[in-house]
Design an enzyme around this catalytic site. Structure first.
Site, mmCIF file in Angstrom:
data_model
loop_
_atom_site.group_PDB
_atom_site.id
_atom_site.type_symbol
_atom_site.label_atom_id
_atom_site.label_comp_id
_atom_site.label_asym_id
_atom_site.label_seq_id
_atom_site.Cartn_x
_atom_site.Cartn_y
_atom_site.Cartn_z
ATOM 1 C CG HIS A 67 36.173 -19.452 -19.423
ATOM 2 N ND1 HIS A 67 35.405 -18.577 -20.153
ATOM 3 C CD2 HIS A 67 35.930 -19.158 -18.120
ATOM 4 C CE1 HIS A 67 34.739 -17.793 -19.329
ATOM 5 N NE2 HIS A 67 35.038 -18.134 -18.083
ATOM 6 C CD GLU A 68 37.375 -21.283 -15.123
ATOM 7 O OE1 GLU A 68 37.756 -20.419 -14.310
ATOM 8 O OE2 GLU A 68 36.205 -21.338 -15.549
ATOM 9 C CG HIS A 71 38.695 -16.226 -15.241
ATOM 10 N ND1 HIS A 71 38.021 -15.020 -15.203
ATOM 11 C CD2 HIS A 71 37.774 -17.131 -15.661
ATOM 12 C CE1 HIS A 71 36.778 -15.192 -15.580
ATOM 13 N NE2 HIS A 71 36.594 -16.469 -15.875
#
Length: 153
Positions: A67-68, A71
């Site tokens: 998920h990170e 980003h």
């Protein structure tokens, strides 16, 4: 798992799933409370909550890292890296990253007592979280003296 092993895992996942290198730092941050991890926009570092690894294991940790990394890579490419952006949602689906991490139940604080007070004259009852000095306070209904009945945990 320590910070060095986390760094290696992040670099490995970045190469496998995104075919792009991770050139910044990844480390555990013990001050994170309500989130599994976060991507820092200025430094491009990734911080991960170690409690999620300890509570849920490697699978949840991999999901947080992916998920990170979504980003991270979208921000560096100049695309929409925020949760509401279409680019971000499409990349999450492509790499199989979760949109949200699991929740950890909040731990009870040790000081959650309830103090029960009663008026001597009229019987009015009061429940308080904090202890009250019965010599300084009186009943709000009849101005009678109050006393402590019990305190519960």
């Amino acid at each position: 798992m320590d910070d060095l092993q986390l760094q290696q895992l992040v670099e490995q996942l970045s190469e496998q799933r995104f075919q792009l290198p991770f050139k910044h730092k990844a480390y555990f941050n013990s001050r994170l409370r309500t989130t599994g991890g976060r991507y820092m926009l200025k430094s491009h570092n990734i911080e991960v909550n170690k409690r999620y690894y300890e509570h849920f294991g490697v699978e949840e940790l991999n999901g947080i890292i992916l998920h990170e990394l979504c980003h991270y890579h979208l921000h560096l490419q100049g695309k929409g890296y925020k949760h509401r952006d279409q680019d971000f949602r499409m990349l999450l689906k492509k790499v199989g990253a979760p949109r949200f991490c699991s929740t950890i139940e909040k731990e009870e604080k040790g000081k959650s007592r309830l103090y029960n007070y009663h008026c001597i004259d009229c019987g009015q009852s009061y429940r308080r979280k904090r202890k009250v000095n019965v010599k300084s306070y009186c009943c709000s209904k009849c101005r009678g003296a109050i006393y402590l009945i019990e305190n519960k945990r």
